[in-house]
Design a protein around this motif. Structure first.
Motif, PDB file in Angstrom:
ATOM      1  N   ASN A   1     -38.171 -49.695  -3.100  1.00 51.38           N
ATOM      2  CA  ASN A   1     -39.254 -50.676  -2.898  1.00 51.38           C
ATOM      3  C   ASN A   1     -39.476 -51.556  -4.124  1.00 51.38           C
TER       4      ASN A   1
ATOM      5  N   ASP B   1     -44.646 -65.612  -3.652  1.00 48.86           N
ATOM      6  CA  ASP B   1     -44.806 -65.512  -2.208  1.00 48.86           C
ATOM      7  C   ASP B   1     -45.038 -66.887  -1.577  1.00 48.86           C
TER       8      ASP B   1
ATOM      9  N   LYS C   1     -35.416 -55.274  -1.286  1.00 48.60           N
ATOM     10  CA  LYS C   1     -35.018 -54.366  -0.206  1.00 48.60           C
ATOM     11  C   LYS C   1     -34.046 -55.052   0.741  1.00 48.60           C
TER      12      LYS C   1
ATOM     13  N   THR D   1     -39.894 -56.972  -1.477  1.00 46.54           N
ATOM     14  CA  THR D   1     -39.385 -57.269  -0.135  1.00 46.54           C
ATOM     15  C   THR D   1     -38.005 -57.907  -0.226  1.00 46.54           C
ATOM     16  N   TRP D   2     -37.860 -58.888  -1.118  1.00 44.77           N
ATOM     17  CA  TRP D   2     -36.550 -59.537  -1.296  1.00 44.77           C
ATOM     18  C   TRP D   2     -35.510 -58.533  -1.767  1.00 44.77           C
TER      19      TRP D   2
ATOM     20  N   PRO E   1     -46.365 -52.696  -2.698  1.00 45.04           N
ATOM     21  CA  PRO E   1     -45.543 -53.745  -2.089  1.00 45.04           C
ATOM     22  C   PRO E   1     -45.685 -55.067  -2.841  1.00 45.04           C
TER      23      PRO E   1
END
Lengths: 252, 424
Positions: B35, B252, B48, B45-46, B40
């Motif tokens: 992660n 983001d 993963k 996110t990128w 988070p």
């Protein structure tokens, strides 16, 4: 040092492809991977279309662009004027293929050029060879430093002017004439096999060689001469022959 | 609670990771690594996504290379010698060069308003170059042999040799430069020297990459000194697009989350002006290239006619360059975050198509194959080649996410004084 060169008389060439087959057998080529080829092409349009053929080995250029671009000096011109590839140095970047104006270089790892079956899978390679053709030359003649034999994986290969034969010729030989039994085994396979005797092989730096005289007396010309690579393969066109003026692409 | 951000060196990283594993247990440690942190985050996110994508595509490529070899590529001796793998390498290498050029604006030429993107530019330049080299290594027949054959061969006539030399020096200088910025050394004489050396080096590197293509007279669609200039200037464009995209990505895609100096730059028309200028230059260069290409009857130029019939070319020029050019010129649009992002994404896409179209397009006229290959060559990348491209992108994006998490990529020198951003 000799400066080996070839003269091809286009008036005598019948386009039979015997040279292509002989080269393939002599040098253990994959089907479709023709170091020596006879290119068929057409020029002009109706009502004057022309179908032509043109024998095309490696031109063994005096100024070879493939040698200049090779980033690792795997491609080189030897002391006898032959352009060779050291398969133990080649990194398979294919820059030489991109830079060769005559399209005479081949990368080992490709899909079959003729549609299959894949001979590399049928005759799987051993001892580092990319494949194991049943007709390959004796192991003792294989010479990867000079690009002779069945090539290893992921390298570029090309016509060597049958280096394994020509390099054994007696020093000072002016012409390698296949009709002379003493010289036949030193002569390139395509020259030996040419049925109409359209091919001649000799020392371009020797003023007494037949090839030098033919080029001078019969107006020998070179392919894509405007590019300045100065091929050591000359063509005699006579009345009926012609050297393509461009890439022999169908422009119609 | 253990936390890590801007470690002093790698020893500190490993010490931290060891302590974390002992503290939370192996399973939890792996979960945190996957992660990219306990909480988070956009970077997580990128990371993963790229980890999964990179692992899948990388494993597929390796499996194909081991079982089938490079025959799994759709390149061939009678067709296209250099396919999408080379164009992907060129895309990454030139993006890296462009990022270094953008970083040079504040670090070499003193445009301090661009300082908030300098560190991110340098980091991105490193990882895009690494991604490019990785793709190239998997395309080459013998990448490891290159390591000894190039220095022992010393073929100084070969543009590819010099490309290797300059990009290798470039990578070392970039890493060194990043290390200095990491240590908050922005203004020492060494930092200035490295910045200048790095800029000069990428000019040579991108120019030499252009010369790899521009030096081959038998490929008239590439031939000429134009190619080097074209590569240098379009490199700057893809660098500018990459820094806009990644700066937003880090927050983001929300400008309000950006730290003040970066936000000030994003809100000012300075970056859009640079961006628009570079798009304009690229458009003019493409126009002149195709103008001469379509006009000329020279043997080998027929590929230009095929290229203008290709929908990809029009997507590149109209959607990927002309539209962003208009958006970045328009005073009402150039500072809007959405418009900046769309323009940057479109330009990045256009540059990827551009490299592909330049490299593959330059080979579609067959090289003396007669009627064996009597028309223009058609080429579609194989699944393995596409996977290699995906692997390159996953690698670049994944490493970017990692860098975003570990380093303060928006850092600026403490003593920096910012000029009042120009109003739109």
């Amino acid at each position: 040092m000799a400066k080996w060169g070839m003269v091809i008389d286009l008036e005598k060439c019948t386009g039979c492809q015997a040279c292509t087959m002989a080269c393939g057998m002599e040098n253990s080529r994959l089907p479709g991977e023709h170091w020596q080829d006879v290119i068929f092409y057409n020029e002009g349009e109706y009502p004057s279309p022309q179908v032509k053929w043109f024998p095309r080995p490696c031109m063994q250029c005096e100024n070879p662009s493939c040698v200049a671009v090779c980033p690792v000096r795997a491609t080189y011109k030897n002391e006898d004027g032959v352009v060779l590839v050291d398969w133990e140095r080649c990194i398979g970047c294919k820059y030489c293929m991109v830079a060769c104006p005559y399209g005479v270089r081949f990368y080992t790892e490709e899909k079959p050029a003729y549609g299959g079956p894949d001979m590399k899978q049928v005759f799987k390679g051993e001892q580092g060879r990319s494949w194991n053709p049943p007709w390959r030359m004796p192991d003792s003649k294989e010479d990867w430093k000079h690009g002779v034999g069945v090539q290893p994986h992921d390298v570029v290969s090309k016509c060597t002017f049958c280096y394994h034969r020509v390099s054994k010729a007696p020093k000072g030989t002016a012409d390698l004439d296949p009709s002379n039994p003493a010289l036949r085994e030193f002569t390139p396979a395509c020259v030996v096999t040419c049925a109409p005797s359209a091919r001649f092989f000799g020392d371009l730096s020797n003023p007494n060689s037949e090839v030098s005289k033919m080029i001078g007396n019969k107006n020998g010309v070179r392919l894509l001469d405007h590019l300045g690579n100065k091929p050591q393969v000359y063509y005699l066109t006579g009345v009926g022959g012609a050297v393509p003026s461009n890439r022999a692409t169908n422009k119609a | 609670m253990i936390a890590i951000r801007e470690p002093k060196d790698f020893a500190e990283v490993f010490k931290y990771l060891g302590e974390l594993r002992r503290e939370v247990g192996t399973a939890e440690f792996l979960r945190i690594c996957f992660n990219l942190g306990k909480e988070p985050s956009a970077a997580g996110t990128w990371w993963k996504l790229c980890l999964v994508l990179g692992a899948a595509s990388g494993l597929f490529v390796l499996t194909m290379l081991i079982t089938v070899g490079h025959a799994s590529f759709n390149t061939s001796s009678d067709g296209i010698n250099w396919g999408i793998a080379i164009s992907t390498y060129v895309f990454f290498a030139l993006t890296s060069s462009g990022l270094t050029m953008i970083a040079a604006l504040p670090l070499v030429f003193g445009f301090r308003q661009f300082q908030p993107v300098a560190k991110r530019c340098i980091y991105l330049a490193i990882i895009t170059l690494v991604a490019g080299f990785s793709v190239l290594a998997l395309e080459l027949g013998h990448p490891f042999r290159m390591l000894w054959a190039m220095p022992t061969g010393m073929q100084v006539q070969s543009p590819m040799f010099w490309m290797g030399v300059f990009y290798s020096i470039d990578l070392v200088l970039l890493i060194w430069k990043f290390y200095l910025i990491w240590q908050e050394d922005w203004d020492s004489p060494l930092a200035h020297l490295l910045g200048a050396a790095s800029f000069v080096c990428v000019i040579f590197a991108s120019g030499m990459l252009g010369m790899v293509f521009g030096s081959v007279a038998m490929r008239p669609m590439w031939f000429g000194s134009f190619t080097s200039i074209y590569y240098m200037l379009t490199a700057a464009l893809s660098g500018a697009a990459a820094i806009v995209v990644t700066s937003y990505m880090a927050y983001d895609f929300n400008r309000n989350r950006m730290p003040e100096p970066l936000k000030a730059l994003a809100e000012s028309p300075d970056l859009p002006k640079v961006f628009a200028t570079l798009i304009g230059i690229a458009l003019v260069m493409i126009l002149t290239r195709f103008w001469t290409g379509l006009w000329s009857n020279l043997d080998g130029m027929e590929g230009f006619h095929a290229l203008v019939r290709d929908p990809l070319f029009h997507a590149e020029v109209w959607l990927g360059l002309a539209l962003p050019f208009w958006m970045m010129l328009s005073p009402s649009m150039q500072t809007q975050p959405g418009k900046q992002l769309i323009a940057a994404f479109l330009v990045l896409g256009a540059m990827f198509i551009n490299r592909y179209e330049f490299i593959v397009g330059g080979q579609i006229v067959p090289m003396f194959k007669g009627n064996w290959v009597s028309s223009l060559i058609s080429y579609t990348p194989s699944l393995t080649e596409w996977a290699l491209t995906v692997f390159g992108f996953a690698m670049a994006l994944g490493l970017y996410a990692l860098g975003e998490k570990v380093f303060h990529l928006s850092a600026v020198p403490d003593q920096a004084v910012y000029p009042e951003p120009a109003k739109a």
